[in-house]
Scaffold this motif. Structure first.
Motif, mmCIF file in Angstrom:
data_model
loop_
_atom_site.group_PDB
_atom_site.id
_atom_site.type_symbol
_atom_site.label_atom_id
_atom_site.label_comp_id
_atom_site.label_asym_id
_atom_site.label_seq_id
_atom_site.Cartn_x
_atom_site.Cartn_y
_atom_site.Cartn_z
ATOM 1 N N PRO A 187 58.488 12.701 -3.499
ATOM 2 C CA PRO A 187 58.179 12.686 -4.935
ATOM 3 C C PRO A 187 56.741 13.027 -5.301
ATOM 4 C CG PRO A 187 58.438 10.452 -4.108
ATOM 5 C CD PRO A 187 58.828 11.361 -2.986
ATOM 6 N N ASN A 188 55.773 12.799 -4.380
ATOM 7 C CA ASN A 188 54.363 12.871 -4.779
ATOM 8 C C ASN A 188 53.649 14.139 -4.331
ATOM 9 O OD1 ASN A 188 54.402 12.201 -2.038
ATOM 10 N ND2 ASN A 188 52.485 11.047 -2.155
ATOM 11 N N VAL A 189 54.395 15.240 -4.167
ATOM 12 C CA VAL A 189 53.740 16.505 -3.802
ATOM 13 C C VAL A 189 52.914 16.992 -4.998
ATOM 14 C CG1 VAL A 189 54.076 18.903 -3.102
ATOM 15 C CG2 VAL A 189 55.546 17.107 -2.156
ATOM 16 N N LYS A 190 51.628 17.135 -4.775
ATOM 17 C CA LYS A 190 50.714 17.505 -5.861
ATOM 18 C C LYS A 190 50.641 19.021 -6.042
ATOM 19 C CE LYS A 190 47.365 16.372 -8.830
ATOM 20 N NZ LYS A 190 47.626 15.510 -10.005
ATOM 21 N N THR A 191 50.658 19.743 -4.923
ATOM 22 C CA THR A 191 50.426 21.184 -4.984
ATOM 23 C C THR A 191 51.346 21.930 -4.027
ATOM 24 O OG1 THR A 191 48.084 20.653 -5.298
ATOM 25 C CG2 THR A 191 48.634 22.954 -4.936
ATOM 26 N N VAL A 192 51.915 23.031 -4.509
ATOM 27 C CA VAL A 192 52.651 23.963 -3.654
ATOM 28 C C VAL A 192 51.965 25.317 -3.781
ATOM 29 C CG1 VAL A 192 54.816 25.182 -3.250
ATOM 30 C CG2 VAL A 192 54.853 22.757 -3.865
ATOM 31 N N GLY B 95 57.085 13.211 -11.626
ATOM 32 C CA GLY B 95 56.736 13.395 -13.029
ATOM 33 C C GLY B 95 55.252 13.561 -13.290
ATOM 34 N N ASP B 96 54.417 13.394 -12.255
ATOM 35 C CA ASP B 96 52.968 13.553 -12.437
ATOM 36 C C ASP B 96 52.604 15.035 -12.539
ATOM 37 O OD1 ASP B 96 52.802 10.842 -12.241
ATOM 38 O OD2 ASP B 96 51.925 10.806 -10.224
ATOM 39 N N THR B 97 51.466 15.305 -13.166
ATOM 40 C CA THR B 97 50.984 16.679 -13.256
ATOM 41 C C THR B 97 50.794 17.254 -11.858
ATOM 42 O OG1 THR B 97 49.850 16.228 -15.334
ATOM 43 C CG2 THR B 97 49.122 18.160 -14.105
ATOM 44 N N SER B 98 51.335 18.452 -11.636
ATOM 45 C CA SER B 98 51.247 19.081 -10.321
ATOM 46 C C SER B 98 51.074 20.582 -10.512
ATOM 47 C CB SER B 98 52.492 18.771 -9.497
ATOM 48 O OG SER B 98 53.654 19.118 -10.223
ATOM 49 N N PHE B 99 50.870 21.281 -9.392
ATOM 50 C CA PHE B 99 50.480 22.683 -9.479
ATOM 51 C C PHE B 99 51.265 23.536 -8.495
ATOM 52 C CE2 PHE B 99 47.110 19.898 -10.777
ATOM 53 C CZ PHE B 99 46.655 20.469 -11.965
ATOM 54 N N GLN C 152 39.487 25.769 -1.957
ATOM 55 C CA GLN C 152 39.052 25.301 -3.269
ATOM 56 C C GLN C 152 40.192 24.604 -4.024
ATOM 57 O OE1 GLN C 152 35.740 25.457 -3.747
ATOM 58 N NE2 GLN C 152 35.916 26.386 -1.718
ATOM 59 N N ILE C 153 41.394 25.150 -3.908
ATOM 60 C CA ILE C 153 42.563 24.548 -4.565
ATOM 61 C C ILE C 153 42.827 23.161 -3.994
ATOM 62 C CG2 ILE C 153 45.077 24.731 -4.811
ATOM 63 C CD1 ILE C 153 44.668 27.812 -4.806
ATOM 64 N N LEU C 154 42.806 23.050 -2.671
ATOM 65 C CA LEU C 154 43.112 21.766 -2.019
ATOM 66 C C LEU C 154 42.044 20.714 -2.322
ATOM 67 C CD1 LEU C 154 44.385 23.110 1.416
ATOM 68 C CD2 LEU C 154 45.758 22.210 -0.469
ATOM 69 N N LYS C 155 40.812 21.165 -2.499
ATOM 70 C CA LYS C 155 39.746 20.224 -2.873
ATOM 71 C C LYS C 155 39.890 19.784 -4.326
ATOM 72 C CE LYS C 155 36.254 22.001 0.352
ATOM 73 N NZ LYS C 155 35.013 22.825 0.470
ATOM 74 N N LYS C 156 40.244 20.750 -5.181
ATOM 75 C CA LYS C 156 40.333 20.460 -6.614
ATOM 76 C C LYS C 156 41.537 19.578 -6.931
ATOM 77 C CE LYS C 156 40.208 22.840 -11.090
ATOM 78 N NZ LYS C 156 40.136 24.152 -11.776
ATOM 79 N N TYR C 157 42.679 19.877 -6.293
ATOM 80 C CA TYR C 157 43.908 19.119 -6.558
ATOM 81 C C TYR C 157 44.254 18.288 -5.326
ATOM 82 C CZ TYR C 157 44.135 22.812 -10.092
ATOM 83 O OH TYR C 157 43.835 23.681 -11.116
ATOM 84 N N ASP C 158 43.498 17.255 -5.136
ATOM 85 C CA ASP C 158 43.643 16.418 -3.945
ATOM 86 C C ASP C 158 44.995 15.707 -3.964
ATOM 87 O OD1 ASP C 158 42.891 15.152 -1.598
ATOM 88 O OD2 ASP C 158 42.137 13.407 -2.672
ATOM 89 N N GLY C 159 45.713 15.763 -2.866
ATOM 90 C CA GLY C 159 47.006 15.079 -2.772
ATOM 91 C C GLY C 159 47.928 15.808 -1.825
#
Length: 630
Positions: free
Chosen positions: A293-298, A321-325, A220-227
């Protein structure tokens, strides 16, 4: 003299510095002793690399991380900058040549571990070098209060004696005030300039989510925060299993751990770095020195062992600098597992003394002898010979390594590789014909995927345990299978190399480090407590909790972490029950379907359903779905 910005543009193609970088570089160029605390992603290496490139001479870089040394040297060489790393496994003649190159070959950087400073040849040659700067990476390792104290770091003061007029820059990503004070004192810094970047990462939303089905929640996390994502796990098997699960669900995933050979590691890393694979499932060693630089989610599937390590690993998200989780998934059993893995496995001083004595006996080292001799170690055989607990023994060896009693060069587990080179049908015919060896084959097939497709690393000790035979019998069976042209088979009878760094004196060898060992055990206990406090505190903003831990107080709540989001939802969406009842009007739904159809977390939906059940407003069907009560 070149201006720092010109060097930055020439070699890194950047036109501006990150916060504090220019001030730190100016301090170094002014010949000041400098301490730089820059959180993960703050660009620490540039702070010593640019001054070293501007000045005449060579920069000595002390680092405890071989992988990071190799990575930085490789990156510098790719830019046309001459750099050398003195890693383990170098022969004396090669060491001699490399050090000569540093003196006469116009090299700009010499990377070495603190243990190297114990070697006379290294100190003698460094004295002959035109040293322009001493850079101490992971500087917190010199403090006994640091989370990774290495006594060998105390050798760094010898560099200051060899080059008393050369200034020092100490760099770290995580250090509390007490650690900073001791670090500066031990490095003999004079009126040091201290630069501390804020630990606040306003673009990272820190979440702690309770889940009894972590794989479902992960999906669910990976679907919600695609990247681009990193999924951190505790074991190699877990990295492979979760990667397999995600690929089966249609995600673009790969895995990474220490048991993969170097070529395959590089291939998988490149796939992830260039977004050919979106998700990297990895053990916590992954990511050091990697700046994507573009890791969206850890996501951490398991609780981290310390907030220092968690902050560094979570900080690999959102460097653009983008919103990430950054998400920790927890469940009821995790607390005991964390304590069991990191506290109950801490070896006592007496056990460490026992392991050291047995190690000397194993290699027949006489009293007063053994210094600088190296030996191949079969870890399982060693433990079995002396009936030693493997986890405690491994941790004892790591403590002996960290305290410079031995050098432990791990060549990783799973040194046995095999691949079946016949078809499925031919193999099952073989099993029918040779039933004794067939049981070994069946265990391998059930334990390891891909053995028909490529050379696969297997653990012969694990297989032997599963069918209650000696490991040697498994090796003999594999040799027979190879002779019968059933498999291609490679094996190694060692999984580590031990170098004795001091002469054998048994208890006298260990006694000087007893207080250090006991203190490190206490620090580990405090770290585990801090992690548990962090994941269980649902009242204080997660970002504020992390900042307070690193002595950064009076911060405002982030407004986006799991705690803040819960409070906001409590105010703005008090109608959660109304929403659930509205959704159940048309048909019965599972809790997962309700989560997917709402903006609420699994915890919030489960709590709401529990209340509605208690009120007799809804009921559960025989298929575990929820519906309005008639």
């Amino acid at each position: 003299m070149q201006h720092p910005i010109e060097v930055l543009e020439r070699y890194w193609n950047f036109t501006s510095f990150r916060p504090l970088q220019e001030d730190i570089i100016s301090s170094v160029l002014d010949n000041e002793d400098t301490f730089a605390l820059l959180p993960t992603g703050g660009g620490k290496s540039i702070c010593f690399q640019i001054p070293a490139l501007i000045r005449e001479g060579i920069c000595i870089v002390i680092s405890p991380l071989v992988a990071l040394m190799k990575d930085q040297v490789s990156n510098l060489n790719a830019k046309g900058i001459k750099a050398i790393a003195l890693t383990s496994g170098i022969s004396y003649s090669e060491l001699d040549q490399l050090l000569d190159n540093c003196i006469y070959g116009n090299y700009k950087f010499l990377y070495l571990s603190p243990e190297r400073l114990q070697q006379s040849i290294v100190k003698e040659r460094i004295q002959q070098m035109n040293v322009n700067l001493i850079a101490v990476d992971e500087a917190h390792c010199i403090s006994q209060w640091g989370n990774d104290f290495r006594p060998a770091y105390l050798n760094i003061t010898s560099l200051r004696e060899l080059h008393p007029h050369v200034n020092v820059i100490a760099l770290t990503a995580t250090a509390k005030s007490k650690v900073i004070e001791e670090t500066l004192e031990r490095l003999d810094c004079v009126a040091p300039k201290i630069y501390k970047g804020s630990f606040r990462r306003p673009n990272i939303a820190y979440h702690v989510l309770h889940s009894e089905d972590k794989l479902y929640t992960l999906e669910q996390i990976l679907k919600k925060y695609d990247g681009s994502s990193i999924i951190y796990v505790r074991s190699r098997n877990a990295s492979e299993d979760i990667d397999k699960h995600l690929r089966a669900k249609g995600f673009s995933s790969t895995f990474y751990h220490g048991g993969i050979d170097s070529d395959e590691k590089q291939n998988r890393l490149n796939q992830w770095l260039h977004d050919q694979k979106t998700i990297m499932v990895a053990t916590t060693a992954f990511g050091m020195g990697i700046d994507k630089p573009n890791v969206k989610t850890v996501v951490h599937i398991n609780l981290p062992e310390s907030l220092e390590s968690y902050y560094q690993e979570a900080g690999r998200a959102g460097r653009n600098g983008d919103t990430s989780f950054a998400v920790i998934l927890k469940q009821n059993a995790d607390e005991d597992q964390l304590k069991g893995q990191f506290l109950k496995t801490l070896p006592s001083v007496d056990f460490i003394k026992l392991v050291y004595k047995k190690l000397n006996n194993y290699f027949q080292i006489s009293y007063g002898e053994g210094e600088h001799t190296s030996h191949q170690l079969n870890f399982n055989l060693f433990c079995n010979t002396y009936e030693l607990n493997k986890t405690l023994t491994y941790n004892a060896l790591k403590i002996l390594d960290r305290n410079s009693i031995i050098g432990l060069s791990q060549q990783f587990s799973y040194q046995t590789k095999l691949q079946f080179i016949i078809t499925n049908e031919q193999l099952f015919s073989y099993i029918e014909k040779f039933k004794d060896i067939g049981q070994y084959i069946k265990v391998i097939l059930r334990t390891y995927g891909g053995v028909f497709d490529h050379m696969t690393k297997i653990n012969t000790f694990l297989i032997a345990n599963k069918i209650n035979v000696k490991e040697k019998e498994i090796i003999n069976a594999l040799n027979q299978l190879q002779n019968d042209n059933i498999i291609e088979f490679q094996t190694s009878n060692t999984d580590a190399e031990i170098t004795f760094l001091v002469p054998r004196e048994d208890e006298k060898t260990i006694n000087p480090i007893v207080r250090t060992i006991e203190q490190q055990h206490r620090i580990k206990e405090d770290q585990i407590k801090s992690v548990l406090d962090y994941v269980n505190n649902t009242e204080i903003c997660k970002s504020v909790q992390l900042l307070n831990y690193f002595d950064e107080y009076n911060s405002e709540a982030c407004g986006q972490c799991s705690v803040c989001s819960s409070k906001i939802k409590g105010v703005k969406h008090s109608g959660i029950k109304s929403l659930v009842l509205e959704l159940l009007k048309t048909k019965s739904l599972s809790s997962r379907e309700l989560v997917e159809k709402s903006n609420y977390s699994e915890d919030e939906i489960i709590n709401c359903l529990r209340e509605l059940l208690e009120d007799n407003t809804i009921e559960i069907t025989t298929t575990n779905r929820y519906r309005l009560k008639a």
